[in-house]
Design a protein around this motif. Structure first.
Motif, PDB file in Angstrom:
ATOM      1  N   THR A   1       0.830  -1.201   0.000  1.00 46.91           N
ATOM      2  CA  THR A   1       0.000   0.000   0.000  1.00 46.91           C
ATOM      3  C   THR A   1       0.867   1.254   0.000  1.00 46.91           C
ATOM      4  O   THR A   1       0.491   2.273  -0.574  1.00 46.91           O
TER       5      THR A   1
ATOM      6  N   GLN B   1      -6.832  -3.226 -13.666  1.00 43.59           N
ATOM      7  CA  GLN B   1      -6.741  -3.966 -12.399  1.00 43.59           C
ATOM      8  C   GLN B   1      -7.769  -5.077 -12.344  1.00 43.59           C
ATOM      9  O   GLN B   1      -7.515  -6.146 -11.807  1.00 43.59           O
ATOM     10  N   ALA B   2      -8.957  -4.825 -12.916  1.00 42.85           N
ATOM     11  CA  ALA B   2     -10.014  -5.846 -12.896  1.00 42.85           C
ATOM     12  C   ALA B   2      -9.615  -7.034 -13.766  1.00 42.85           C
ATOM     13  O   ALA B   2      -9.868  -8.182 -13.428  1.00 42.85           O
TER      14      ALA B   2
ATOM     15  N   TYR C   1      -6.495  -7.796 -14.544  1.00 42.90           N
ATOM     16  CA  TYR C   1      -5.320  -8.288 -13.822  1.00 42.90           C
ATOM     17  C   TYR C   1      -4.202  -8.755 -14.727  1.00 42.90           C
ATOM     18  O   TYR C   1      -3.105  -8.231 -14.645  1.00 42.90           O
TER      19      TYR C   1
ATOM     20  N   ASN D   1      -1.191  -5.015 -15.402  1.00 48.66           N
ATOM     21  CA  ASN D   1      -1.345  -4.935 -13.951  1.00 48.66           C
ATOM     22  C   ASN D   1      -0.481  -5.983 -13.250  1.00 48.66           C
ATOM     23  O   ASN D   1       0.141  -5.713 -12.233  1.00 48.66           O
TER      24      ASN D   1
ATOM     25  N   GLU E   1       2.348  -5.250 -10.572  1.00 49.73           N
ATOM     26  CA  GLU E   1       2.314  -5.827  -9.226  1.00 49.73           C
ATOM     27  C   GLU E   1       3.643  -6.516  -8.906  1.00 49.73           C
ATOM     28  O   GLU E   1       4.178  -6.374  -7.809  1.00 49.73           O
TER      29      GLU E   1
ATOM     30  N   LEU F   1     -13.488 -10.813 -11.633  1.00 50.81           N
ATOM     31  CA  LEU F   1     -13.059  -9.423 -11.723  1.00 50.81           C
ATOM     32  C   LEU F   1     -12.953  -8.803 -10.329  1.00 50.81           C
ATOM     33  O   LEU F   1     -12.015  -8.059 -10.031  1.00 50.81           O
TER      34      LEU F   1
ATOM     35  N   ASN G   1      -9.865  -9.898  -8.644  1.00 47.58           N
ATOM     36  CA  ASN G   1      -8.707  -9.184  -9.180  1.00 47.58           C
ATOM     37  C   ASN G   1      -8.615  -7.771  -8.615  1.00 47.58           C
ATOM     38  O   ASN G   1      -7.535  -7.297  -8.295  1.00 47.58           O
ATOM     39  N   LEU G   2      -9.760  -7.117  -8.503  1.00 50.04           N
ATOM     40  CA  LEU G   2      -9.741  -5.749  -7.976  1.00 50.04           C
ATOM     41  C   LEU G   2      -9.224  -5.731  -6.548  1.00 50.04           C
ATOM     42  O   LEU G   2      -8.390  -4.907  -6.190  1.00 50.04           O
TER      43      LEU G   2
ATOM     44  N   SER H   1      -5.510  -5.955  -6.094  1.00 51.55           N
ATOM     45  CA  SER H   1      -4.691  -4.972  -6.790  1.00 51.55           C
ATOM     46  C   SER H   1      -4.620  -3.700  -5.962  1.00 51.55           C
ATOM     47  O   SER H   1      -5.023  -3.668  -4.811  1.00 51.55           O
TER      48      SER H   1
ATOM     49  N   ILE I   1      -6.316  -0.890  -6.049  1.00 52.09           N
ATOM     50  CA  ILE I   1      -7.544  -0.272  -5.534  1.00 52.09           C
ATOM     51  C   ILE I   1      -8.070  -1.060  -4.330  1.00 52.09           C
ATOM     52  O   ILE I   1      -8.555  -0.475  -3.365  1.00 52.09           O
TER      53      ILE I   1
ATOM     54  N   ALA J   1      -6.152  -0.021  -1.434  1.00 50.30           N
ATOM     55  CA  ALA J   1      -6.563   1.321  -1.024  1.00 50.30           C
ATOM     56  C   ALA J   1      -7.878   1.263  -0.249  1.00 50.30           C
ATOM     57  O   ALA J   1      -8.051   1.940   0.769  1.00 50.30           O
TER      58      ALA J   1
ATOM     59  N   ILE K   1     -15.131   5.350  -5.627  1.00 46.58           N
ATOM     60  CA  ILE K   1     -14.919   4.211  -6.528  1.00 46.58           C
ATOM     61  C   ILE K   1     -15.559   2.965  -5.918  1.00 46.58           C
ATOM     62  O   ILE K   1     -16.189   2.169  -6.614  1.00 46.58           O
TER      63      ILE K   1
ATOM     64  N   VAL L   1     -18.285   0.837  -7.891  1.00 45.40           N
ATOM     65  CA  VAL L   1     -18.113  -0.581  -8.235  1.00 45.40           C
ATOM     66  C   VAL L   1     -19.177  -1.421  -7.542  1.00 45.40           C
ATOM     67  O   VAL L   1     -19.811  -2.285  -8.152  1.00 45.40           O
TER      68      VAL L   1
END
Lengths: 260, 358
Positions: free
Chosen positions: A107, A120-121, A123, A127, A131, B195, B198-199, B202, B204, B207, B231, B235
């Motif tokens: 982070t 990011q979705a 991946y 991404n 990473e 998905l 994955n989010l 990652s 986000i 965060a 966000i 989402v």
């Protein structure tokens, strides 16, 4: 330790900060030079943490200016301070308790990542490469601070000393040019303090990071710091090398005391 | 004994960051996917598909959406059903008003509309937190069904605001049997779950969790708090919106705005709490528990009363079903307050050592 010859990186001028009727800081000025370790000391409630909060934009002073690397700013928000390369740790550990050590440190690299939400979705692809590249950087820091064995542990389960170290790791992950440490050794035993001192000196040495720290252990402060600012009741009452501070009459009266 | 990663060495960070780093998990997941896509459509009756599995999947998607917002980003919301309503009504109107609109695109646009509404109702989250934010999202919960009922245009001026979903046609192929609808819903839910996973692993996702766990520290790291929260609202509402569209189109066929009431929001919140806050798997477990358990209990109680010749009145069995259901929820929450997903995780940790726990 010889005073560094670096030029001024951060200077705060005539800072005044009050909360309602309480004056936390009045007319405080000092500077921090490139590459040095600067300490802020003083009794409880002297305004030390407030000063750090002014530097990284959490508090907005009513008066005075902060200039960082030649850029003058009146109102600063934490996001911009972070983007300019200021990182910090907190007096009471402010880790993300539900996340693992690895995720906490990852982070810290948030601002350096570029992939958008869609990437990011999905991946795979950009991404994943990003990473992994950041993971490699984070692993270097994990290695540096010797916390390999706990990287997958949720931070909530770690003992206090290690949590402090993880918080330092998270701040380092941002590759800061200026690192603010708010009582990095509070509540530690002698060995943990020695370790932490070593890490702070190594960070300063190897990464060339300029460090501003608040600390109550005078032995530590006098040993590792290049220059010291002393605050009392929101005013600056002393500024100089450890030797100068040790012999400063006002500082001795207000804070250091004399042995009887 | 069986669940052990001994001998599986990871030599790259890519392997360490894979979705299922442990081989046994990979095989188990493959098996589940195979059963869901092949086994169930082959061997289930229409009743099972329409009354159990489709709603289970739809609710899984909705609780996945709420879990992103509440579990990951830490923003408590009671407006889930409202966002589902937006998705359903918007998808219906896109189908109705734009000729030749592909149905899948309507679902996506329905979700997108819900996301916009979600952002709007997420704005108060800048200033208020916790229970107070939950009360602010109640505004969405009361306002949106009222608006849809009040303004006839949304339901094409049908009586009492009921919208009757158009038939699902994909590439000229009408999907009207339960089996086809199940497969469509399954595809959408599986894709969106992937998905979501994955989010959350990652930038986000980190965060979101950072804002949830310690917002001051997150801000100092350089995370923009409001943007991150919005966000999450977007989402989350997108997921709820798509779930709402599927609820209308694939499950019920015709829905009235009042169906998307606070009860439904609470139901989905319970799924998240029982399943596991902050867990993708938990959303599915919670949805399974809340949608399937009452029916399982019903079957068991009926069978039980026959077996013991009790001749219970139908009212009594349904009452007992509620009682046992409530007791079970309390039992699970006492045993593991972090939900079924956490229970499963602990089981896995134990299994790694079993039978030699040293």
């Amino acid at each position: 330790m010889s005073p560094p010859a670096g030029h001024v990186m951060l200077s705060v001028d005539n800072i005044a900060l009050s909360f309602g009727g309480v004056r936390a800081l009045s007319d405080v000025s000092f500077d921090v030079r490139e590459g040095e370790i600067r300490a802020i000391i003083g009794p409880n409630g002297a305004g030390k943490s407030s000063m750090l909060n002014v530097i990284n934009g959490v508090y907005h002073p009513q008066q005075g200016d902060v200039s960082f690397r030649g850029e003058m700013r009146r109102r600063m928000d934490p996001h911009r301070a972070a983007a300019q390369g200021i990182a910090r740790t907190f007096q009471n550990i402010a880790l993300f308790k539900g996340m693992t050590v690895l995720d906490n440190i990852m982070t810290g690299r948030n601002l350096k990542m570029r992939c958008n939400l869609l990437e990011q979705a999905i991946y795979i692809g950009r991404n994943r490469r990003e990473e992994i590249a950041h993971r490699e950087k984070v692993e270097e820091i994990i290695d540096f601070l010797q916390i390999e064995h706990i990287r997958k542990t949720p931070v909530g389960r770690l003992p206090y000393g290690l949590q402090k170290r993880v918080e330092l790791a998270r701040a380092l992950a941002a590759e800061p040019t200026l690192l603010l440490l708010d009582e990095p050794m509070a509540g530690m035993n002698v060995e943990e303090k020695q370790d932490m001192c070593r890490f702070i000196l190594d960070v300063n040495d190897e990464f060339g990071t300029t460090i501003v720290l608040i600390e109550h252990d005078m032995g530590v402060v006098m040993d590792i710091c290049d220059r010291i600012v002393v605050l009392d009741y929101g005013r600056k009452i002393g500024d100089g090398t450890p030797d100068e501070i040790r012999s400063n009459k006002v500082v001795i009266d207000a804070y250091l005391g004399v042995s009887h | 004994m069986f669940y052990r990663e001994a001998g599986q060495f990871k030599t790259t960070y890519a392997a360490d960051q894979a979705l299922f780093p442990i081989r046994q998990d990979r095989y188990a997941m493959l098996a589940i996917v195979a059963i869901a896509f092949v086994g169930i459509p082959l061997f289930s009756s229409n009743y099972w598909l329409t009354a159990l599995l489709i709603p289970f999947l739809v609710f899984s998607l909705a609780s996945l959406g709420l879990n992103i917002l509440t579990g990951y980003a830490g923003q408590l919301s009671l407006g889930t059903a409202a966002f589902m309503a937006v998705g359903a009504v918007a998808a219906y109107n896109f189908q109705l008003r734009i000729p030749g609109m592909p149905i899948l695109l309507s679902f996506v646009l329905g979700g997108g509309t819900a996301a916009l509404v979600g952002i709007l109702f997420g704005l108060p989250s800048l200033r208020i937190k916790g229970f107070y934010l939950a009360v602010a999202t109640l505004a969405a919960q009361f306002f949106i069904p009222w608006l849809v009922t009040k303004v006839g245009w949304f339901s094409n001026y049908s009586a009492s605001g009921v919208i009757t979903a158009q038939p699902i046609v994909i590439f000229g192929q009408a999907l009207d049997t339960p089996r086809e609808k199940y497969l469509l819903v399954l595809c959408i839910v599986a894709l969106m779950a992937l998905l979501a996973k994955n989010l959350v692993r990652s930038r986000i996702g980190r965060a979101w969790m950072a804002v949830r766990d310690m917002d001051v520290a997150a801000e100092v790291i350089g995370i923009r708090i409001l943007r991150t929260k919005l966000i999450a609202f977007a989402v989350s509402s997108f997921y709820c919106g798509v779930a709402g569209a599927l609820y209308a189109f694939a499950y019920l066929g015709s829905v009235e705005p009042d169906g998307f009431n606070l009860d439904l929001s609470f139901r989905i919140l319970f799924m998240v709490i029982v399943g596991g806050v902050g867990s993708i798997l938990g959303s599915f477990l919670g949805a399974a528990f809340i949608t399937l358990m009452p029916i399982l209990l019903d079957v068991l109680l009926t069978a039980g009363s026959h077996a013991f010749n009790l001749n219970l009145e139908p009212g009594v069995t349904s009452m007992m079903q509620l009682l046992v259901f409530g007791a079970l929820i309390i039992f699970f929450l006492i045993v593991e307050p972090h939900g079924l997903a956490r229970l499963w995780q602990i089981t896995k940790e134990k299994l790694r050592l079993w039978p030699f726990p040293y």
